[in-house]
Design a protein around this motif. Structure first.
Motif, PDB file in Angstrom:
ATOM      1  N   TRP A 137      43.265  27.248  13.266  1.00  0.00           N
ATOM      2  CA  TRP A 137      44.651  27.710  13.345  1.00  0.00           C
ATOM      3  C   TRP A 137      45.106  27.664  14.787  1.00  0.00           C
ATOM      4  O   TRP A 137      44.459  28.204  15.675  1.00  0.00           O
ATOM      5  N   HIS A 138      46.229  27.019  15.025  1.00  0.00           N
ATOM      6  CA  HIS A 138      46.817  26.961  16.364  1.00  0.00           C
ATOM      7  C   HIS A 138      48.098  27.788  16.355  1.00  0.00           C
ATOM      8  O   HIS A 138      49.025  27.477  15.610  1.00  0.00           O
ATOM      9  N   ASP A 139      48.115  28.830  17.156  1.00  0.00           N
ATOM     10  CA  ASP A 139      49.324  29.637  17.240  1.00  0.00           C
ATOM     11  C   ASP A 139      50.428  28.821  17.887  1.00  0.00           C
ATOM     12  O   ASP A 139      50.228  28.179  18.910  1.00  0.00           O
ATOM     13  N   GLY A 140      51.582  28.869  17.272  1.00  0.00           N
ATOM     14  CA  GLY A 140      52.737  28.158  17.800  1.00  0.00           C
ATOM     15  C   GLY A 140      53.634  29.096  18.571  1.00  0.00           C
ATOM     16  O   GLY A 140      53.209  30.143  19.055  1.00  0.00           O
ATOM     17  N   TYR A 141      54.866  28.717  18.638  1.00  0.00           N
ATOM     18  CA  TYR A 141      55.848  29.534  19.335  1.00  0.00           C
ATOM     19  C   TYR A 141      56.202  30.748  18.480  1.00  0.00           C
ATOM     20  O   TYR A 141      56.241  30.654  17.259  1.00  0.00           O
ATOM     21  N   PRO A 142      56.513  31.861  19.106  1.00  0.00           N
ATOM     22  CA  PRO A 142      56.900  33.045  18.329  1.00  0.00           C
ATOM     23  C   PRO A 142      58.273  32.836  17.683  1.00  0.00           C
ATOM     24  O   PRO A 142      59.052  31.975  18.108  1.00  0.00           O
ATOM     25  N   VAL A 143      58.535  33.608  16.673  1.00  0.00           N
ATOM     26  CA  VAL A 143      59.814  33.542  15.981  1.00  0.00           C
ATOM     27  C   VAL A 143      60.925  33.964  16.936  1.00  0.00           C
ATOM     28  O   VAL A 143      60.768  34.904  17.711  1.00  0.00           O
ATOM     29  N   THR A 144      62.046  33.257  16.886  1.00  0.00           N
ATOM     30  CA  THR A 144      63.190  33.613  17.721  1.00  0.00           C
ATOM     31  C   THR A 144      63.817  34.892  17.184  1.00  0.00           C
ATOM     32  O   THR A 144      64.075  35.014  15.987  1.00  0.00           O
ATOM     33  N   HIS A 145      64.029  35.835  18.082  1.00  0.00           N
ATOM     34  CA  HIS A 145      64.683  37.094  17.710  1.00  0.00           C
ATOM     35  C   HIS A 145      65.832  37.308  18.672  1.00  0.00           C
ATOM     36  O   HIS A 145      65.620  37.515  19.861  1.00  0.00           O
ATOM     37  N   ASN A 146      67.049  37.205  18.149  1.00  0.00           N
ATOM     38  CA  ASN A 146      68.235  37.381  18.983  1.00  0.00           C
ATOM     39  C   ASN A 146      68.611  38.853  19.081  1.00  0.00           C
ATOM     40  O   ASN A 146      68.547  39.579  18.094  1.00  0.00           O
ATOM     41  N   ASP A 147      69.016  39.262  20.266  1.00  0.00           N
ATOM     42  CA  ASP A 147      69.500  40.619  20.476  1.00  0.00           C
ATOM     43  C   ASP A 147      70.795  40.797  19.687  1.00  0.00           C
ATOM     44  O   ASP A 147      71.754  40.042  19.892  1.00  0.00           O
ATOM     45  N   PRO A 148      70.856  41.765  18.761  1.00  0.00           N
ATOM     46  CA  PRO A 148      72.047  41.909  17.909  1.00  0.00           C
ATOM     47  C   PRO A 148      73.332  42.141  18.692  1.00  0.00           C
ATOM     48  O   PRO A 148      74.375  41.565  18.353  1.00  0.00           O
TER      49      PRO A 148
END
Length: 64
Positions: free
Chosen positions: A28-39
């Motif tokens: 398993w290769h960790d990818g980029y984290p999920v994008t979380h936009n500031d509300p």
């Protein structure tokens, strides 16, 4: 959560391989984290974009 998914997928893959007389190695290769936009920032930018769009429409319709 991610570790649970990795473990579950690894188990499914290795057991499926064993059921067919094979072996499997899961890496398993960790990818980029999920994008979380500031509300708050997202809402502010959406408002700014809406205002800019209205100016463009007004220029187009009224030549302003």
């Amino acid at each position: 959560m991610r570790l649970s998914v990795v473990h579950t997928n690894s188990t499914i893959i290795t057991h499926t391989a064993q059921a067919h007389g094979c072996t499997a190695e899961v890496t398993w290769h960790d990818g980029y984290p999920v994008t979380h936009n500031d509300p708050a920032l997202t809402a502010a930018m959406a408002q700014q974009d809406a205002a800019a769009a209205m100016r463009i429409i007004a220029r187009h319709l009224y030549g302003a």
